[in-house]
Write a protein that holds these residues in place. Structure first.
Motif, PDB file in Angstrom:
ATOM      1  N   THR A  99       1.184  -1.263   0.083  1.00 21.60           N
ATOM      2  CA  THR A  99      -0.427  -0.308   0.333  1.00 21.60           C
ATOM      3  C   THR A  99       0.326   1.163   0.134  1.00 21.60           C
ATOM      4  O   THR A  99       2.109   1.502   0.592  1.00 21.60           O
ATOM      5  CB  THR A  99      -0.625   0.275   1.432  1.00 21.60           C
ATOM      6  N   ASP A 100       0.195   2.701  -0.013  1.00 23.25           N
ATOM      7  CA  ASP A 100       1.248   3.743  -0.612  1.00 23.25           C
ATOM      8  C   ASP A 100      -0.743   4.381  -0.052  1.00 23.25           C
ATOM      9  O   ASP A 100      -1.388   4.237  -0.608  1.00 23.25           O
ATOM     10  CB  ASP A 100       1.174   3.474  -1.453  1.00 23.25           C
ATOM     11  N   SER A 101      -0.063   6.183  -0.183  1.00 21.47           N
ATOM     12  CA  SER A 101      -1.273   6.488   0.183  1.00 21.47           C
ATOM     13  C   SER A 101      -0.995   7.685  -0.420  1.00 21.47           C
ATOM     14  O   SER A 101      -0.206   8.029  -1.698  1.00 21.47           O
ATOM     15  CB  SER A 101      -0.993   7.444   1.363  1.00 21.47           C
ATOM     16  N   HIS A 102      -2.491   8.345  -1.848  1.00 20.66           N
ATOM     17  CA  HIS A 102      -2.096   8.933  -2.798  1.00 20.66           C
ATOM     18  C   HIS A 102      -3.447  10.101  -2.310  1.00 20.66           C
ATOM     19  O   HIS A 102      -4.174   9.940  -1.762  1.00 20.66           O
ATOM     20  CB  HIS A 102      -2.025   8.005  -3.719  1.00 20.66           C
ATOM     21  N   THR A 103      -3.039  11.075  -3.798  1.00 20.59           N
ATOM     22  CA  THR A 103      -4.015  11.887  -3.995  1.00 20.59           C
ATOM     23  C   THR A 103      -4.899  11.566  -5.220  1.00 20.59           C
ATOM     24  O   THR A 103      -4.538  10.966  -5.818  1.00 20.59           O
ATOM     25  CB  THR A 103      -3.309  13.585  -3.759  1.00 20.59           C
ATOM     26  N   SER A 104      -6.286  12.619  -4.763  1.00 19.27           N
ATOM     27  CA  SER A 104      -7.411  12.152  -6.057  1.00 19.27           C
ATOM     28  C   SER A 104      -7.853  13.734  -6.702  1.00 19.27           C
ATOM     29  O   SER A 104      -7.940  14.012  -5.917  1.00 19.27           O
ATOM     30  CB  SER A 104      -8.954  11.277  -5.649  1.00 19.27           C
ATOM     31  N   PRO A 105      -7.521  12.925  -8.103  1.00 18.60           N
ATOM     32  CA  PRO A 105      -8.233  14.709  -8.851  1.00 18.60           C
ATOM     33  C   PRO A 105      -9.570  15.389  -7.605  1.00 18.60           C
ATOM     34  O   PRO A 105     -10.618  14.233  -8.045  1.00 18.60           O
ATOM     35  CB  PRO A 105      -8.429  14.574  -9.741  1.00 18.60           C
ATOM     36  N   ARG A 138     -10.685  15.792  -5.326  1.00 19.91           N
ATOM     37  CA  ARG A 138     -10.225  15.572  -3.543  1.00 19.91           C
ATOM     38  C   ARG A 138      -9.113  16.263  -3.116  1.00 19.91           C
ATOM     39  O   ARG A 138      -8.298  16.113  -3.079  1.00 19.91           O
ATOM     40  CB  ARG A 138     -10.476  14.257  -3.659  1.00 19.91           C
ATOM     41  N   ASN A 139     -10.151  16.731  -1.183  1.00 12.47           N
ATOM     42  CA  ASN A 139      -8.862  17.266  -0.481  1.00 12.47           C
ATOM     43  C   ASN A 139      -8.177  16.091   0.062  1.00 12.47           C
ATOM     44  O   ASN A 139      -9.539  15.032   0.975  1.00 12.47           O
ATOM     45  CB  ASN A 139      -9.430  18.453   0.119  1.00 12.47           C
TER      46      ASN A 139
END
Length: 240
Positions: free
Chosen positions: A137-143, A145-146
């Motif tokens: 796993t990793d963390s990521h951001t989404s377009p 979305r905060n």
């Protein structure tokens, strides 16, 4: 309906070059290993085990990002560089400094899928399990979305997608395109429980996951090549 259960595992600090399988077995009790279990593990400790670190002052971070990215898409504001790495659209090619013991840059594992499979094989040999899945796993951001959510950098031991094509909706109409992304869905839930700061829970055990175990899953079942991606028009002009 069987209830999904996710149990985060609090651990000691994992140090660079450590034996990852031994570390996991030291922190997961024997009674917790059950047939049909999934282990979610943060990519960061796999990188530490594989010595995938670069000293902070040895290279400019932008140069390192360009080196590590499969495709460099450019700066997008706030000093952030957008890239494609390991089939993911994400900032900085996955390079991170958070929770780095000596402040080094931590890179992604060299081959996250190979890392996941080697770990699965090692744990199966040590625990005697036949049906064991791994989600890196990793963390990521989404377009648009905060905030961050989890994502599956890689997986092993189970099919990552379930096709619903041919199934019927509640009104009896046949589904034509729907497929469920199991790997990322489970990663989101696991990362939520594992935390983002000083929780020291780099592992999570997932019970009763609705997956089909498979010793030879295909990464292509989860990933699209950019040329097949429906969102390609948004970034095609940036690809280098």
């Amino acid at each position: 309906m069987t209830q999904l259960v996710i149990s985060p595992v609090r651990t000691a600090i994992f140090h660079q070059g450590g034996n990852l399988a031994e570390f996991i077995l030291a922190h997961v009790e024997k009674s917790q290993w059950q047939e049909g279990i999934l282990l979610a593990i943060t990519s960061k400790i796999i990188s530490l085990a594989e010595n995938r670190l670069v000293p902070l002052n040895s290279i400019d971070k932008k140069d390192l990002i360009r080196r590590e990215a499969d495709h460099y898409l450019g700066e997008i504001g706030h000093g952030v560089s957008l890239t494609i790495k390991e089939g993911l659209l994400l900032p900085a090619a996955g390079i991170d400094e958070s929770n780095s013991e000596n402040g080094d840059y931590i890179l992604y594992p060299h081959d996250p899928y190979l890392s996941a499979e080697k770990l699965r094989q090692s744990l199966c040999e040590r625990t005697g399990l036949k049906n064991l899945g791994i989600i890196v796993t990793d963390s990521h951001t989404s377009p648009l979305r905060n905030g961050v959510t989890g994502i599956a950098l890689s997986f092993a031991g189970f099919d990552p997608v379930r096709s619903m094509v041919g199934e019927k909706d509640i009104f009896g109409r046949e589904l034509k395109m729907t497929q469920i992304n199991l790997a990322d869905s489970l990663a989101v839930s696991a990362v939520l429980m594992m935390g983002e700061a000083a929780e020291r829970c780099p592992l999570a055990l997932i019970y009763n996951a609705p997956v089909t175990f498979n010793e030879n899953p295909r990464r292509e079942d989860l990933q699209f090549a950019p040329e097949d991606d429906m969102y390609l028009p948004l970034y095609k002009h940036l690809m280098k």
